[in-house]
Design a protein around this motif. Sequence first.
Motif, PDB file in Angstrom:
ATOM      1  N   GLU A   1       6.634  22.878 -20.645  1.00 41.42           N
ATOM      2  CA  GLU A   1       5.233  22.546 -20.417  1.00 41.42           C
ATOM      3  C   GLU A   1       5.013  22.067 -18.979  1.00 41.42           C
ATOM      4  O   GLU A   1       5.794  21.267 -18.473  1.00 41.42           O
ATOM      5  CB  GLU A   1       4.837  21.418 -21.396  1.00 41.42           C
ATOM      6  N   GLY A   2       3.984  22.645 -18.333  1.00 42.83           N
ATOM      7  CA  GLY A   2       3.647  22.200 -16.967  1.00 42.83           C
ATOM      8  C   GLY A   2       2.224  21.652 -16.970  1.00 42.83           C
ATOM      9  O   GLY A   2       1.622  21.486 -18.031  1.00 42.83           O
ATOM     10  N   GLY A   3       1.664  21.436 -15.789  1.00 43.95           N
ATOM     11  CA  GLY A   3       0.326  20.847 -15.682  1.00 43.95           C
ATOM     12  C   GLY A   3      -0.743  21.722 -16.320  1.00 43.95           C
ATOM     13  O   GLY A   3      -1.640  21.254 -17.010  1.00 43.95           O
ATOM     14  N   ASP A   4      -0.620  23.053 -16.103  1.00 42.05           N
ATOM     15  CA  ASP A   4      -1.666  23.940 -16.647  1.00 42.05           C
ATOM     16  C   ASP A   4      -1.057  25.181 -17.299  1.00 42.05           C
ATOM     17  O   ASP A   4      -1.677  26.248 -17.329  1.00 42.05           O
ATOM     18  CB  ASP A   4      -2.626  24.366 -15.533  1.00 42.05           C
ATOM     19  N   TYR A   5       0.163  25.044 -17.830  1.00 41.46           N
ATOM     20  CA  TYR A   5       0.788  26.196 -18.504  1.00 41.46           C
ATOM     21  C   TYR A   5       1.781  25.724 -19.551  1.00 41.46           C
ATOM     22  O   TYR A   5       2.240  24.575 -19.537  1.00 41.46           O
ATOM     23  CB  TYR A   5       1.498  27.097 -17.496  1.00 41.46           C
ATOM     24  N   ILE A   6       2.097  26.604 -20.480  1.00 43.85           N
ATOM     25  CA  ILE A   6       3.195  26.384 -21.419  1.00 43.85           C
ATOM     26  C   ILE A   6       3.982  27.698 -21.487  1.00 43.85           C
ATOM     27  O   ILE A   6       3.389  28.765 -21.655  1.00 43.85           O
ATOM     28  CB  ILE A   6       2.695  26.018 -22.843  1.00 43.85           C
ATOM     29  N   ARG A   7       5.304  27.581 -21.311  1.00 41.18           N
ATOM     30  CA  ARG A   7       6.179  28.758 -21.433  1.00 41.18           C
ATOM     31  C   ARG A   7       6.747  28.749 -22.843  1.00 41.18           C
ATOM     32  O   ARG A   7       7.272  27.722 -23.291  1.00 41.18           O
ATOM     33  CB  ARG A   7       7.307  28.650 -20.394  1.00 41.18           C
ATOM     34  N   VAL A   8       6.622  29.869 -23.550  1.00 38.29           N
ATOM     35  CA  VAL A   8       7.106  29.957 -24.941  1.00 38.29           C
ATOM     36  C   VAL A   8       8.216  30.996 -25.008  1.00 38.29           C
ATOM     37  O   VAL A   8       8.014  32.160 -24.683  1.00 38.29           O
ATOM     38  CB  VAL A   8       5.973  30.367 -25.909  1.00 38.29           C
ATOM     39  N   MET A   9       9.417  30.518 -25.396  1.00 33.41           N
ATOM     40  CA  MET A   9      10.561  31.424 -25.556  1.00 33.41           C
ATOM     41  C   MET A   9      11.052  31.351 -26.994  1.00 33.41           C
ATOM     42  O   MET A   9      10.965  30.297 -27.636  1.00 33.41           O
ATOM     43  CB  MET A   9      11.698  30.986 -24.604  1.00 33.41           C
ATOM     44  N   ALA A  10      11.573  32.477 -27.468  1.00 31.44           N
ATOM     45  CA  ALA A  10      12.157  32.490 -28.825  1.00 31.44           C
ATOM     46  C   ALA A  10      13.450  33.283 -28.769  1.00 31.44           C
ATOM     47  O   ALA A  10      13.529  34.413 -29.266  1.00 31.44           O
ATOM     48  CB  ALA A  10      11.177  33.093 -29.820  1.00 31.44           C
ATOM     49  N   PRO A  11      14.480  32.690 -28.142  1.00 29.48           N
ATOM     50  CA  PRO A  11      15.750  33.412 -27.994  1.00 29.48           C
ATOM     51  C   PRO A  11      16.565  33.481 -29.286  1.00 29.48           C
ATOM     52  O   PRO A  11      17.386  34.361 -29.466  1.00 29.48           O
ATOM     53  CB  PRO A  11      16.485  32.579 -26.933  1.00 29.48           C
ATOM     54  N   GLU A  12      16.311  32.521 -30.181  1.00 26.72           N
ATOM     55  CA  GLU A  12      17.085  32.459 -31.441  1.00 26.72           C
ATOM     56  C   GLU A  12      16.174  32.837 -32.614  1.00 26.72           C
ATOM     57  O   GLU A  12      14.946  32.740 -32.496  1.00 26.72           O
ATOM     58  CB  GLU A  12      17.581  31.016 -31.665  1.00 26.72           C
ATOM     59  N   PRO A  13      16.786  33.165 -33.764  1.00 28.39           N
ATOM     60  CA  PRO A  13      15.945  33.433 -34.954  1.00 28.39           C
ATOM     61  C   PRO A  13      15.115  32.202 -35.297  1.00 28.39           C
ATOM     62  O   PRO A  13      15.561  31.068 -35.120  1.00 28.39           O
ATOM     63  CB  PRO A  13      16.977  33.720 -36.052  1.00 28.39           C
ATOM     64  N   LEU A  14      13.895  32.425 -35.797  1.00 29.91           N
ATOM     65  CA  LEU A  14      12.994  31.325 -36.130  1.00 29.91           C
ATOM     66  C   LEU A  14      13.040  31.043 -37.626  1.00 29.91           C
ATOM     67  O   LEU A  14      13.367  31.925 -38.424  1.00 29.91           O
ATOM     68  CB  LEU A  14      11.563  31.698 -35.721  1.00 29.91           C
ATOM     69  N   HIS A  15      12.775  29.787 -37.986  1.00 29.42           N
ATOM     70  CA  HIS A  15      12.713  29.484 -39.428  1.00 29.42           C
ATOM     71  C   HIS A  15      11.328  28.941 -39.788  1.00 29.42           C
ATOM     72  O   HIS A  15      10.579  28.456 -38.933  1.00 29.42           O
ATOM     73  CB  HIS A  15      13.819  28.507 -39.834  1.00 29.42           C
TER      74      HIS A  15
ATOM     75  N   ALA B   1       6.266  34.286 -29.460  1.00 23.70           N
ATOM     76  CA  ALA B   1       7.292  33.851 -30.439  1.00 23.70           C
ATOM     77  C   ALA B   1       7.670  34.982 -31.380  1.00 23.70           C
ATOM     78  O   ALA B   1       8.850  35.227 -31.638  1.00 23.70           O
ATOM     79  CB  ALA B   1       6.756  32.658 -31.231  1.00 23.70           C
ATOM     80  N   ILE B   2       6.684  35.750 -31.886  1.00 25.55           N
ATOM     81  CA  ILE B   2       6.998  36.759 -32.913  1.00 25.55           C
ATOM     82  C   ILE B   2       7.794  37.928 -32.335  1.00 25.55           C
ATOM     83  O   ILE B   2       8.466  38.670 -33.061  1.00 25.55           O
ATOM     84  CB  ILE B   2       5.719  37.261 -33.627  1.00 25.55           C
ATOM     85  N   THR B   3       7.743  38.106 -30.998  1.00 27.29           N
ATOM     86  CA  THR B   3       8.488  39.232 -30.395  1.00 27.29           C
ATOM     87  C   THR B   3       9.812  38.752 -29.781  1.00 27.29           C
ATOM     88  O   THR B   3      10.456  39.500 -29.054  1.00 27.29           O
ATOM     89  CB  THR B   3       7.648  39.900 -29.275  1.00 27.29           C
ATOM     90  N   GLY B   4      10.144  37.478 -30.000  1.00 28.93           N
ATOM     91  CA  GLY B   4      11.375  36.960 -29.378  1.00 28.93           C
ATOM     92  C   GLY B   4      11.237  36.934 -27.871  1.00 28.93           C
ATOM     93  O   GLY B   4      12.203  37.124 -27.130  1.00 28.93           O
ATOM     94  N   GLY B   5      10.010  36.710 -27.414  1.00 29.17           N
ATOM     95  CA  GLY B   5       9.666  36.875 -26.004  1.00 29.17           C
ATOM     96  C   GLY B   5       9.906  35.656 -25.127  1.00 29.17           C
ATOM     97  O   GLY B   5      10.526  34.665 -25.537  1.00 29.17           O
ATOM     98  N   ASP B   6       9.381  35.782 -23.914  1.00 30.23           N
ATOM     99  CA  ASP B   6       9.459  34.697 -22.923  1.00 30.23           C
ATOM    100  C   ASP B   6       8.186  34.802 -22.085  1.00 30.23           C
ATOM    101  O   ASP B   6       8.136  35.567 -21.111  1.00 30.23           O
ATOM    102  CB  ASP B   6      10.713  34.879 -22.046  1.00 30.23           C
ATOM    103  N   VAL B   7       7.149  34.093 -22.507  1.00 25.00           N
ATOM    104  CA  VAL B   7       5.820  34.254 -21.892  1.00 25.00           C
ATOM    105  C   VAL B   7       5.300  32.911 -21.375  1.00 25.00           C
ATOM    106  O   VAL B   7       5.388  31.898 -22.082  1.00 25.00           O
ATOM    107  CB  VAL B   7       4.809  34.834 -22.917  1.00 25.00           C
ATOM    108  N   VAL B   8       4.776  32.939 -20.156  1.00 27.57           N
ATOM    109  CA  VAL B   8       4.113  31.746 -19.595  1.00 27.57           C
ATOM    110  C   VAL B   8       2.608  31.913 -19.835  1.00 27.57           C
ATOM    111  O   VAL B   8       1.981  32.858 -19.329  1.00 27.57           O
ATOM    112  CB  VAL B   8       4.391  31.606 -18.085  1.00 27.57           C
ATOM    113  N   VAL B   9       2.053  31.031 -20.669  1.00 29.58           N
ATOM    114  CA  VAL B   9       0.605  31.074 -20.965  1.00 29.58           C
ATOM    115  C   VAL B   9      -0.045  30.096 -19.983  1.00 29.58           C
ATOM    116  O   VAL B   9       0.191  28.883 -20.063  1.00 29.58           O
ATOM    117  CB  VAL B   9       0.348  30.670 -22.427  1.00 29.58           C
ATOM    118  N   GLU B  10      -0.821  30.650 -19.035  1.00 36.08           N
ATOM    119  CA  GLU B  10      -1.283  29.780 -17.933  1.00 36.08           C
ATOM    120  C   GLU B  10      -2.806  29.646 -17.880  1.00 36.08           C
ATOM    121  O   GLU B  10      -3.529  30.374 -18.546  1.00 36.08           O
ATOM    122  CB  GLU B  10      -0.741  30.312 -16.599  1.00 36.08           C
TER     123      GLU B  10
END
Length: 418
Positions: free
Chosen positions: A276-290, A244-253
């Motif tokens: 969210e999947g069975g054993d992973y969560i993908r976290v994207m932050a394409p827009e500015p966060l508040h 999230a802090i890097t504006g990334g796109d990461v699948v934590v599996e």
Amino acid sequence: MDRIVINGQKRLSGAIHINGAKNAAVAIIPAAIAAEGVCVIENLPRIEDVAILANALQSLGMDCKFLDPHTLQIDASSIKERKMTYDLARNMRASYYLLGAMLGRFKEAEVPLPGGCNFGARPIDLHIKGFEAMGAKITQEHGMLYAKADRLAGANIYLDMASVGATINIMIAAVNAEGVTTIDNAAKEPHVVDTANFLNMLGANIKGAGTDMIRITGCQRMHGGEYQIIPDQIEAGTYMIASAITGGDVVVENIIPKHMDSLSAKLSEMNCKLEEGGDYIRVMAPEPLHGVNIKTMVYPGFPTDLQPQMTALLSTAKGTSVITETVFDNRYQYMTELKRLGCEVTVEGRVAVIEGGSTLTGAEVRATDLRAGAALIIAGLAAEGRTVISNVKYIDRGYEGVETKLGALGADIRRETR
Ligand code: EPZ
């Protein structure tokens, strides 16, 4: 003394594999002492605390060896000692689980008083209250804890606070007590449930783990067995926040998404996009966060162990955020180091007010404890320029290969060994 060097502002992307849970590992390894057979524990993280515990069991005369870096075989039938020496256990707070395990199995134990840490006193009065309720006599002398009991009898124990350590430690001792022990106001963290599942696999009779009332019916003999520990909720959360802090796109599996619910809800509230999947969560932050407000609570509330990492993220989000730390009485000591990276935070008692929108800039900083070190890495990933983090030994206590994992996601990060 190793250092970690980060050149920040690289967007993270890709997939990251989460290891076994540190706080399950440091409970389940000592719990193997309760069994009179061979235990094989799988999916252990390759971290300092696990290595220290394996050493400690070997020092007690047990046959304890790694079958591979993530699998430990323990034969507690060969245990010779009941005394854990200071120099073996001093670096690790969770050595107190050895007290519950040896008291339960042998009705006696000597273990160093656990050290404090960088966020206040870490009392163990509730652990002792539980052991004494079962009939043990506990004395403290010369920095050592002495426990002795002619016999352990089941008791009804109420925990003034839903303490993780006390819940687990009493459970580990109670499986070898005569009769029924109940723990009221028990902690419900995933690693409490994991330890109960492990003990039940050994032949224990524990009901209600994961609720606030746990019932343990003591049994005479416990056999060995094989067990795979759960994935690490806090390691997973740390890397979700890093994405999230890097504006990334990461699948934590290789995780249990349910364990992440409180963090997932807050990241979504901040305008992250989660899949969210069975054993992973993908976290994207394409827009500015508040910013958002956070109140740390016992599970299933927001984990205190993600509070420092969240402070780093909230420093870069827009707007003001307020964090209230309800679990520990002084868990903001890391703030001085985060401020050197440009975080705007004011602390009043258990409340931290974070002025968001900061542009973080690299600096030389030092980790003051495990999760504080993780927060500095997260801030360094977002900071302009070079961040150098010393005292990496704290980070290695709870994160396997942190620089390798982040480097594989595109971070410009390296370890310097000095
Ligand atoms: C465990 O510590 C974790 N450590 C901590 O994780 C975690 O922060 C904590 O639980 C809370 O979730 C391990 O599992 C090895 P507590 P523990 O007993 O068991 C007070 C990390 O970074 N208390 O639930 O020590 C205590 O002072 C570490 O992985 C008493 O007053 O935590 C605190 O305010 C950091 N008397 C509160 O209860 C007692 O006898 C919660 O502590 C015990 C605790």
